[in-house]
Design an enzyme around this catalytic site. Structure first.
Site, PDB file in Angstrom:
ATOM      1  N   ARG A 162      34.629  36.464  47.244  1.00  0.00           N
ATOM      2  CA  ARG A 162      35.233  37.452  48.174  1.00  0.00           C
ATOM      3  C   ARG A 162      34.134  38.254  48.855  1.00  0.00           C
ATOM      4  O   ARG A 162      34.220  38.563  50.035  1.00  0.00           O
ATOM      5  CB  ARG A 162      36.187  38.378  47.429  1.00  0.00           C
ATOM      6  CG  ARG A 162      37.587  37.832  47.209  1.00  0.00           C
ATOM      7  CD  ARG A 162      37.605  36.507  46.477  1.00  0.00           C
ATOM      8  NE  ARG A 162      38.913  35.982  46.189  1.00  0.00           N
ATOM      9  CZ  ARG A 162      39.548  36.157  45.016  1.00  0.00           C
ATOM     10  NH1 ARG A 162      38.975  36.815  44.024  1.00  0.00           N
ATOM     11  NH2 ARG A 162      40.742  35.636  44.840  1.00  0.00           N
ATOM     12  N   TRP A 189      43.791  37.061  30.341  1.00  0.00           N
ATOM     13  CA  TRP A 189      43.703  38.080  31.396  1.00  0.00           C
ATOM     14  C   TRP A 189      45.039  38.727  31.680  1.00  0.00           C
ATOM     15  O   TRP A 189      45.106  39.896  32.047  1.00  0.00           O
ATOM     16  CB  TRP A 189      43.098  37.492  32.682  1.00  0.00           C
ATOM     17  CG  TRP A 189      43.984  36.582  33.482  1.00  0.00           C
ATOM     18  CD1 TRP A 189      44.218  35.260  33.239  1.00  0.00           C
ATOM     19  CD2 TRP A 189      44.733  36.906  34.655  1.00  0.00           C
ATOM     20  NE1 TRP A 189      45.070  34.738  34.179  1.00  0.00           N
ATOM     21  CE2 TRP A 189      45.393  35.728  35.066  1.00  0.00           C
ATOM     22  CE3 TRP A 189      44.909  38.076  35.398  1.00  0.00           C
ATOM     23  CZ2 TRP A 189      46.238  35.690  36.183  1.00  0.00           C
ATOM     24  CZ3 TRP A 189      45.743  38.038  36.515  1.00  0.00           C
ATOM     25  CH2 TRP A 189      46.388  36.860  36.896  1.00  0.00           C
ATOM     26  N   TRP A 223      36.459  41.668  40.385  1.00  0.00           N
ATOM     27  CA  TRP A 223      36.884  40.932  41.584  1.00  0.00           C
ATOM     28  C   TRP A 223      36.443  41.759  42.785  1.00  0.00           C
ATOM     29  O   TRP A 223      36.447  42.992  42.725  1.00  0.00           O
ATOM     30  CB  TRP A 223      38.409  40.733  41.568  1.00  0.00           C
ATOM     31  CG  TRP A 223      38.856  39.997  40.343  1.00  0.00           C
ATOM     32  CD1 TRP A 223      39.434  40.541  39.231  1.00  0.00           C
ATOM     33  CD2 TRP A 223      38.725  38.605  40.070  1.00  0.00           C
ATOM     34  NE1 TRP A 223      39.678  39.566  38.293  1.00  0.00           N
ATOM     35  CE2 TRP A 223      39.250  38.372  38.785  1.00  0.00           C
ATOM     36  CE3 TRP A 223      38.213  37.516  40.789  1.00  0.00           C
ATOM     37  CZ2 TRP A 223      39.282  37.096  38.200  1.00  0.00           C
ATOM     38  CZ3 TRP A 223      38.249  36.257  40.217  1.00  0.00           C
ATOM     39  CH2 TRP A 223      38.776  36.048  38.945  1.00  0.00           C
ATOM     40  N   THR A 224      36.099  41.080  43.880  1.00  0.00           N
ATOM     41  CA  THR A 224      35.383  41.836  44.922  1.00  0.00           C
ATOM     42  C   THR A 224      36.097  41.868  46.278  1.00  0.00           C
ATOM     43  O   THR A 224      35.447  41.969  47.312  1.00  0.00           O
ATOM     44  CB  THR A 224      33.948  41.290  45.064  1.00  0.00           C
ATOM     45  OG1 THR A 224      34.010  39.891  45.336  1.00  0.00           O
ATOM     46  CG2 THR A 224      33.150  41.512  43.796  1.00  0.00           C
ATOM     47  N   ASP A 264      37.903  46.057  38.920  1.00  0.00           N
ATOM     48  CA  ASP A 264      38.203  46.297  40.338  1.00  0.00           C
ATOM     49  C   ASP A 264      39.312  47.335  40.495  1.00  0.00           C
ATOM     50  O   ASP A 264      39.521  47.851  41.588  1.00  0.00           O
ATOM     51  CB  ASP A 264      38.584  44.990  41.061  1.00  0.00           C
ATOM     52  CG  ASP A 264      39.720  44.242  40.397  1.00  0.00           C
ATOM     53  OD1 ASP A 264      39.861  44.329  39.160  1.00  0.00           O
ATOM     54  OD2 ASP A 264      40.479  43.555  41.109  1.00  0.00           O
ATOM     55  N   GLU A 299      46.741  31.137  38.544  1.00  0.00           N
ATOM     56  CA  GLU A 299      47.508  31.340  39.780  1.00  0.00           C
ATOM     57  C   GLU A 299      47.569  30.089  40.660  1.00  0.00           C
ATOM     58  O   GLU A 299      47.399  30.166  41.874  1.00  0.00           O
ATOM     59  CB  GLU A 299      46.898  32.514  40.571  1.00  0.00           C
ATOM     60  CG  GLU A 299      46.973  33.808  39.800  1.00  0.00           C
ATOM     61  CD  GLU A 299      46.218  34.971  40.460  1.00  0.00           C
ATOM     62  OE1 GLU A 299      46.647  36.109  40.281  1.00  0.00           O
ATOM     63  OE2 GLU A 299      45.196  34.739  41.146  1.00  0.00           O
ATOM     64  N   TYR A 315      39.865  45.198  33.809  1.00  0.00           N
ATOM     65  CA  TYR A 315      39.737  44.816  35.223  1.00  0.00           C
ATOM     66  C   TYR A 315      39.004  45.923  35.980  1.00  0.00           C
ATOM     67  O   TYR A 315      39.572  46.980  36.296  1.00  0.00           O
ATOM     68  CB  TYR A 315      41.118  44.482  35.812  1.00  0.00           C
ATOM     69  CG  TYR A 315      41.345  42.971  35.733  1.00  0.00           C
ATOM     70  CD1 TYR A 315      40.972  42.267  34.597  1.00  0.00           C
ATOM     71  CD2 TYR A 315      41.877  42.256  36.805  1.00  0.00           C
ATOM     72  CE1 TYR A 315      41.124  40.886  34.520  1.00  0.00           C
ATOM     73  CE2 TYR A 315      42.038  40.870  36.730  1.00  0.00           C
ATOM     74  CZ  TYR A 315      41.653  40.202  35.587  1.00  0.00           C
ATOM     75  OH  TYR A 315      41.794  38.833  35.514  1.00  0.00           O
ATOM     76  N   ASP A 329      36.186  30.306  45.307  1.00  0.00           N
ATOM     77  CA  ASP A 329      37.548  30.823  45.482  1.00  0.00           C
ATOM     78  C   ASP A 329      37.974  30.522  46.912  1.00  0.00           C
ATOM     79  O   ASP A 329      37.221  29.873  47.671  1.00  0.00           O
ATOM     80  CB  ASP A 329      37.621  32.328  45.158  1.00  0.00           C
ATOM     81  CG  ASP A 329      38.945  32.684  44.483  1.00  0.00           C
ATOM     82  OD1 ASP A 329      39.998  32.379  45.091  1.00  0.00           O
ATOM     83  OD2 ASP A 329      38.928  33.237  43.386  1.00  0.00           O
ATOM     84  N   HIS A 359      43.274  28.358  44.000  1.00  0.00           N
ATOM     85  CA  HIS A 359      42.112  29.100  44.523  1.00  0.00           C
ATOM     86  C   HIS A 359      41.064  28.168  45.139  1.00  0.00           C
ATOM     87  O   HIS A 359      39.865  28.400  45.021  1.00  0.00           O
ATOM     88  CB  HIS A 359      41.473  29.945  43.407  1.00  0.00           C
ATOM     89  CG  HIS A 359      42.312  31.139  43.028  1.00  0.00           C
ATOM     90  ND1 HIS A 359      42.311  32.303  43.759  1.00  0.00           N
ATOM     91  CD2 HIS A 359      43.177  31.330  42.009  1.00  0.00           C
ATOM     92  CE1 HIS A 359      43.150  33.169  43.186  1.00  0.00           C
ATOM     93  NE2 HIS A 359      43.688  32.598  42.138  1.00  0.00           N
TER      94      HIS A 359
END
Ligand code: ACM
Length: 641
Positions: free
Chosen positions: A172, A418, A489-490, A445, A352, A443, A201, A276
């Site tokens: 990201r 997670w 996560w970014t 983020d 996911e 997490y 991703d 992803h």
């Protein structure tokens, strides 16, 4: 920040320099993570311009670790020539292993004339040196007229868990080699030993795969977009050039792997599949079911999230699990990944994955039927098992997000929990190794402070909550819990300094959770030590969040009135506020108990003070926002959980 200096340069131990008989104040260390045992003595080690380095081992890894420590000393004006002074620092590997220390533990003894560091293995020496670094003040520079002393004592220390990690998403946001190294260097100072590198991703493929060159020629680049990720950013326009991105070459990866190893860090590379995968499919659309041309996602919206883990991908971003060519493609990727990364695990993602395009495709449906597979969930399990075989054929073990558990998992594969702890609990009960990194505690983020002053993302996670993390759930055999990690996560992290802001100090809590004994965890001690480390980040000009010093603002209704409650979990703080649109808050009301928020067009101003000095940010929250908070739990606090 000067107040912290006053606290940490305590009036504790005074020591005399041999040469001048001048008392020297011993610096009070604030060690993170808290050692297993630390006995203080009344002595202290005065730091002169030379320390006699007595290396009792010629182990090359120890030599590497020591040379970075001697660099730190020489940058601070202290040389380490053998026999040049009678103040000695000795480094040794135990001839007979001390069982309690294991591979990463160490003994450190500091007295008036010597520092002695010993361990069973080089990793223990590395960890001992990180502790020793924290015996020096933040901005230590040798000064002949103002010497410092290291406080005497004995430490015996070893980790609670073998896997103590951080994950960095470089898809990201693309971080340069220098950024990645700096992130690794910083985590190693807190004895975190596992760097989970999320390399691929939808928004960018970041690892060179020489046998599949389009993965980086096309997949590493996206059109540049600014503004809210997943919100109003537009998709690429026809013919628009993809200019944002980058990737790591094999040479760069080998360099980073070595850099990490020189800091006792193992890298776990993640190639996230079967979902992803949009960046990979932009390069090789034939690996999807529909085989349609795609783009590397620039943070534009291509999914819908309905809660409870239900979602829809508006653009296909999943590999086709029924196509043999896909497994050949994956084999090529993992051949190169396994050659580049010496660690035992490769992360295959698995999270996911949207099955909608599989379910809708007649060929996939007939594959399912022909192979006696029940449905697309079992098809994902079929995929995971095929990939696990590929990874083990390269001599590596598989780890994946907890979705890989669905439908059965090969022995030897590990699960990264997670979606809370439940995936980890289930996996451990089935005899799989588990790494705990639940959204609820780990997490990084997630927003860590008040929304009025923070960059909002979709959830909140305070330092207090992260610190309250206990990774071994009731009824689970501890031997299956390898450890855990924080995940960054970014999507909303545009540079490495903001990555630091989001990572620290919550990574201190992660470090202490996975290193220190459960019984020794103590919030008051932790937050005081954390404040001393704010100084260290300041001295290095590194960003760190001090949100924990801000007031925590809660509202609720009582007898038809809106009440406001203010708290703060740092020690020795007072909270002041005004509710009549006046400021500065210093001249307002000292908070003692919940108060009524009057009606009218007004704002709450509030700030935390210690010894009359402001320490947190001043928050300004409009009455309408206070009203919105009435029903919503704005931040999760350990005290009220
Ligand atoms: C994840 O956060 N999707 C593993």
């Amino acid at each position: 920040m000067k107040r912290i200096l006053l606290i940490i340069i305590s009036l504790g131990v005074l020591s005399c320099t041999q040469k001048e008989n001048i008392p020297v104040e011993a610096y009070e260390p604030n060690i993170i993570p808290q050692p297993v045992s630390h006995e203080h003595t009344a002595t202290s080690f005065v730091v002169f311009s030379n320390i006699n380095l007595d290396m009792k081992t010629d182990d090359p890894q120890v030599q590497t670790f020591i040379s970075s420590f001697t660099n730190f000393l020489s940058d601070a004006g202290v040389t380490t020539d053998a026999n040049a002074s009678d103040n000695t620092m000795s480094i040794s590997l135990n001839e007979t292993s001390k069982e309690t220390l294991g591979d990463e533990g160490y003994d450190l003894e500091i007295n008036d004339k010597s520092i002695a560091l010993s361990a069973n293995k080089p990793a223990g020496i590395f960890n001992g040196l990180q502790t020793l670094r924290q015996f020096f003040p933040a901005d230590f520079q040798f000064d002949e007229t103002n010497k410092i002393a290291l406080k005497g004592g004995q430490i015996s220390d070893y980790p609670r868990f073998a896997w103590r990690g951080l994950m960095l998403d470089v898809s990201r946001h693309f971080f340069s080699v220098e950024d990645v190294k700096s992130y690794i260097d910083k985590m190693s100072q807190y004895k975190l030993n596992t760097f989970h590198w999320h390399l691929t991703d939808d928004q960018g493929w970041r690892i060179e795969i020489k046998s599949l060159p389009k993965l980086t020629e096309i997949g590493a680049w996206r059109v540049e977009r600014h503004g809210r990720f997943g919100g109003s950013r537009p998709h690429p326009k026809p013919g628009e050039k993809a200019t944002y991105g980058g990737f790591y070459t094999h040479e760069q990866i080998k360099d980073i792997v070595q850099y990490a190893s020189d800091r006792n860090i193992t890298i776990v590379p993640e190639i996230d599949m079967p979902g992803h995968m949009m960046a990979a499919l932009a390069a090789y659309p034939e690996m999807s079911v529909k085989k349609e041309k795609k783009f590397v996602a620039p943070g534009s919206k291509f999914s819908e999230w309905y809660g409870n883990g239900r979602f829809k991908m508006l653009i296909e971003n999943t590999l086709n699990p029924t196509d043999e060519k896909v497994y050949e493609f994956i084999d090529k990727i993992f051949t190169e990944v396994a050659e580049l990364f010496p660690g035992e695990y490769i992360h295959m993602g698995g999270d996911e994955a949207y099955h909608g395009y599989w379910d809708a495709d007649p060929k996939v449906r007939s594959f399912i039927k022909k192979n006696g597979i029940k449905d697309s969930h079992e098809l994902q399990s079929y995929f995971v098992q095929r990939v696990e075989k590929i990874i083990s054929s390269k001599g590596k073990k598989t780890i994946g997000w907890d979705e890989i558990l669905e439908g059965g998992l090969a022995d030897g594969a590990a699960v990264m929990s997670w979606r809370g702890m439940k995936g980890g609990i289930e996996a451990a009960k089935l005899g799989h190794n588990v790494v705990m990194s639940p959204t609820t505690y780990a997490y990084l983020d997630y927003t860590q402070g008040d929304h009025s002053v923070e960059n909002k993302i979709y959830a909140d996670l305070s330092l207090e909550k992260t610190y309250s993390f206990e990774p071994i759930p009731e009824g689970v055999d501890a031997k299956y819990i390898l450890g855990g990690q924080g995940n960054l996560w970014t999507e909303v992290i545009p540079n490495v300094q903001y990555a630091y802001y989001m990572t620290y100090p919550r990574a201190f809590a992660i470090s202490e959770t996975f290193w220190s004994p459960k019984e020794s965890k103590n919030w008051e001690s932790f937050i005081d030590r954390t404040e001393a480390h704010f100084e260290r980040f300041d001295a290095e000009n590194n960003n760190i969040s001090q949100a924990v010093l801000d007031p925590i603002v809660r509202t609720y209704t009582e007898d038809g009135k809106m009440m406001c409650k203010l708290t703060n979990n740092a020690t020795g703080t007072d909270i002041y506020y005004t509710i009549d649109n006046t400021y500065p808050v210093k001249f307002g009301i000292k908070y003692t108990e919940p108060f009524v928020v009057p009606k009218g067009s007004l704002s709450l101003h509030t700030q935390t003070f210690r010894n009359g000095q402001p320490i947190g940010r001043q928050l300004k929250i409009k009455r309408e926002d206070l009203t919105k908070r009435v029903e919503r739990k704005e931040r999760v606090l350990i005290a009220e959980d």
